[in-house]
Design an enzyme around this catalytic site. Sequence first.
Site, PDB file in Angstrom:
ATOM      1  N   ASN A 158     -48.883  62.938  25.163  1.00 56.05           N
ATOM      2  CA  ASN A 158     -49.174  63.273  26.674  1.00 56.05           C
ATOM      3  C   ASN A 158     -47.799  63.359  27.537  1.00 56.05           C
ATOM      4  OD1 ASN A 158     -49.427  60.446  26.789  1.00 56.05           O
ATOM      5  ND2 ASN A 158     -50.334  60.938  28.945  1.00 56.05           N
ATOM      6  N   CYS A 289     -52.964  58.755  31.229  1.00 55.18           N
ATOM      7  CA  CYS A 289     -53.655  57.600  31.124  1.00 55.18           C
ATOM      8  C   CYS A 289     -53.990  56.879  32.203  1.00 55.18           C
ATOM      9  CB  CYS A 289     -52.829  56.573  30.347  1.00 55.18           C
ATOM     10  SG  CYS A 289     -51.176  56.175  31.204  1.00 55.18           S
TER      11      CYS A 289
HETATM   12  P1  NAD Z   1     -52.696  57.697  19.404  1.00 54.53           P
HETATM   13  O1  NAD Z   1     -52.840  56.368  19.379  1.00 54.53           O
HETATM   14  O2  NAD Z   1     -53.618  58.820  18.354  1.00 54.53           O
HETATM   15  O3  NAD Z   1     -51.107  57.898  18.819  1.00 54.53           O
HETATM   16  C1  NAD Z   1     -50.011  57.478  19.475  1.00 54.53           C
HETATM   17  C2  NAD Z   1     -48.677  57.317  18.694  1.00 54.53           C
HETATM   18  O4  NAD Z   1     -49.281  56.618  17.527  1.00 54.53           O
HETATM   19  C3  NAD Z   1     -48.459  58.588  17.960  1.00 54.53           C
HETATM   20  O5  NAD Z   1     -46.920  58.502  17.738  1.00 54.53           O
HETATM   21  C4  NAD Z   1     -49.014  58.380  16.570  1.00 54.53           C
HETATM   22  O6  NAD Z   1     -48.124  59.105  15.547  1.00 54.53           O
HETATM   23  C5  NAD Z   1     -48.734  56.995  16.125  1.00 54.53           C
HETATM   24  N1  NAD Z   1     -49.742  56.387  15.053  1.00 54.53           N
HETATM   25  C6  NAD Z   1     -51.020  56.892  14.981  1.00 54.53           C
HETATM   26  N2  NAD Z   1     -51.472  56.261  13.799  1.00 54.53           N
HETATM   27  C7  NAD Z   1     -50.618  55.177  13.501  1.00 54.53           C
HETATM   28  C8  NAD Z   1     -50.581  54.111  12.632  1.00 54.53           C
HETATM   29  N3  NAD Z   1     -51.559  53.833  11.900  1.00 54.53           N
HETATM   30  N4  NAD Z   1     -49.265  53.299  12.424  1.00 54.53           N
HETATM   31  C9  NAD Z   1     -48.347  53.523  13.280  1.00 54.53           C
HETATM   32  N5  NAD Z   1     -48.479  54.687  14.331  1.00 54.53           N
HETATM   33  C10 NAD Z   1     -49.630  55.447  14.597  1.00 54.53           C
HETATM   34  O7  NAD Z   1     -52.819  58.240  20.574  1.00 54.53           O
HETATM   35  P2  NAD Z   1     -52.711  59.536  21.234  1.00 54.53           P
HETATM   36  O8  NAD Z   1     -53.986  60.475  21.021  1.00 54.53           O
HETATM   37  O9  NAD Z   1     -51.289  60.375  20.767  1.00 54.53           O
HETATM   38  O10 NAD Z   1     -52.447  59.445  22.935  1.00 54.53           O
HETATM   39  C11 NAD Z   1     -53.466  59.229  23.793  1.00 54.53           C
HETATM   40  C12 NAD Z   1     -54.037  57.846  24.063  1.00 54.53           C
HETATM   41  O11 NAD Z   1     -52.660  57.221  24.785  1.00 54.53           O
HETATM   42  C13 NAD Z   1     -54.737  57.733  25.530  1.00 54.53           C
HETATM   43  O12 NAD Z   1     -55.809  56.656  24.843  1.00 54.53           O
HETATM   44  C14 NAD Z   1     -53.833  57.348  26.664  1.00 54.53           C
HETATM   45  O13 NAD Z   1     -54.580  56.856  27.521  1.00 54.53           O
HETATM   46  C15 NAD Z   1     -52.975  56.668  25.800  1.00 54.53           C
HETATM   47  N6  NAD Z   1     -51.821  56.671  26.867  1.00 54.53           N
HETATM   48  C16 NAD Z   1     -51.566  55.306  27.523  1.00 54.53           C
HETATM   49  C17 NAD Z   1     -50.432  55.241  28.257  1.00 54.53           C
HETATM   50  C18 NAD Z   1     -50.168  53.879  28.944  1.00 54.53           C
HETATM   51  O14 NAD Z   1     -49.081  53.623  29.206  1.00 54.53           O
HETATM   52  N7  NAD Z   1     -51.092  53.096  29.059  1.00 54.53           N
HETATM   53  C19 NAD Z   1     -49.841  56.222  28.442  1.00 54.53           C
HETATM   54  C20 NAD Z   1     -49.853  57.414  27.781  1.00 54.53           C
HETATM   55  C21 NAD Z   1     -51.049  57.563  26.874  1.00 54.53           C
END
Ligand code: NAD
Length: 490
Positions: A158, A289
């Site tokens: 995002n 988020c």
């Molecule tokens: P996601 O958890 O699906 O993916 C995030 C990252 O993790 C990606 O780069 C993905 O390739 C990687 N990933 C996925 N599986 C993995 C594994 N098994 N091992 C290592 N890496 C892995 O999340 P998303 O759908 O990309 O993002 C949306 C989420 O992120 C929402 O819940 C949002 O609230 C959260 N978010 C939080 C913040 C914050 O600062 N708190 C900021 C932005 C987004």
Amino acid sequence: MAGSSAQIAGVTVSLDHWIDGKRVASADRFATLSPIDGAHLGDVAAGGQAEVDQAVDAASRAFPAWAALGAEGRQPILHRFAKELLARADDLAVVETADNGSLLMGNQHRVVPRSAQNISFFADWALTLLDHKIEHEEVTNNVRYDPAGVAALITPWNAPLMLTTWKVGPALAAGNTLVVKPPEWAPLTCSLLADIADKAGLPPGVLNVVQGIGEEAGNALVNHPGLARISFTGSVPTARIIGQAAARSITPMSAELGGKSPFIVCADADLDAAAQTVAGQYINAGQVCLAGTRILVEQRIEQEFLAKVRAAVTHMTVGDPRASATRVGPLIHPEHYARVTGFVERAKAAGAEVLWGGEQADAGALYFQPTMFAGAAPDAEISQQEVFGPVLTWQTFETDEEVIAIANSTEYGLAGTLFCGNESRAMRIASQVVAGTLWVNCFFVRDLAAPFGGSRVSGIGREGGTYSFDFYCDIKNIAVRKGSFGAAGG
Ligand code: NAD
């Protein structure tokens, strides 16, 4: 295959990894599509164990020299990095918008400048650090912030540029070397980041980028034994998986996760400002988020406030994020669109009332109308789960105790927003809402020195200012017996 690149709105973007100061290809590739219109932007190298091994090895070899530079030696290089980022502002903004559908104006005016600041701020903060003495009657405690080693940085789609630089800045300033794993639905600005770091003079191996799918490249990275830190921003389910890898190797992990944040409006608040800010929660199609997605309104102003919010939302344009009038762009991906519409359909089926929206928007396949539900049960899915789309819920309250209880009734604790005209009431409510950040009569702004993170399942740890260094450094105490070296110190 090496040298594979794409042209995105006239900007050349490498589709390969960046390892040890060189572009590296992979036999496997994955497509990245633009959510604006589904256009195929390119086939990106899909890394796995081999590329992760190369990258961690390069980062490990680069670590001693980068750490030895000290904060003073790193600062000018990181300032050049920030300057080069700003010099590529237009390129970064158009590529981010093409890749993840976020608003172009926002990327140009807010995201890229903030990304540069993420680098320069921590380069400076590292100097004012951190090393200090604590005197005891027998010993002087010399507290040192030492670089930790190789840090793995994993970020979501995002806001890839903003969130990656938010980690890259302090991790590099602290003297660590890095392996970045960008999000597979929006991997391109992290590739540009590698070019920019190189132009700024970061030595080979200090910042590596391994592209790939989370379950493959990401999984190989977090399970690599060569890591000193894992910094993750993303979803709660992924954090649970990564946390198991971190637990096995006892590698410190920070996690910035999802939210279902309350947005509280008291009767004596500036209702016009509050209404505009509620409408602002739909920006970037609600894929933020920190968004306040549960609107909690004091009963006696409900109708007046509802009319103001409705008017503000009516004026929001849903459409192409490159157009300056657009406020709500597309959802990132067909899979995510199906997830968001699934929440909407289930909420309707459970009897929640649609105050507005609730349907696909005319602008295209991945566009959804700003939506507001009322009357959902407090324990309903739509009241409890993060949708990560342009979907809010509306609820009223009569007492402060009631609104605090509602605010704290989900498993999340990322953020909260409160509009209120009375300072002591505002501080009383704000102090009792469980959240890492609580905005009062404002939204989204904060100083980079302030702590940032989530409570409950919204995260582990805090970032920002010294908090980032508390994570990225090995903090050591050298306790020296007073007088043990004699007056001359020898
Ligand atoms: P996601 O958890 O699906 O993916 C995030 C990252 O993790 C990606 O780069 C993905 O390739 C990687 N990933 C996925 N599986 C993995 C594994 N098994 N091992 C290592 N890496 C892995 O999340 P998303 O759908 O990309 O993002 C949306 C989420 O992120 C929402 O819940 C949002 O609230 C959260 N978010 C939080 C913040 C914050 O600062 N708190 C900021 C932005 C987004």
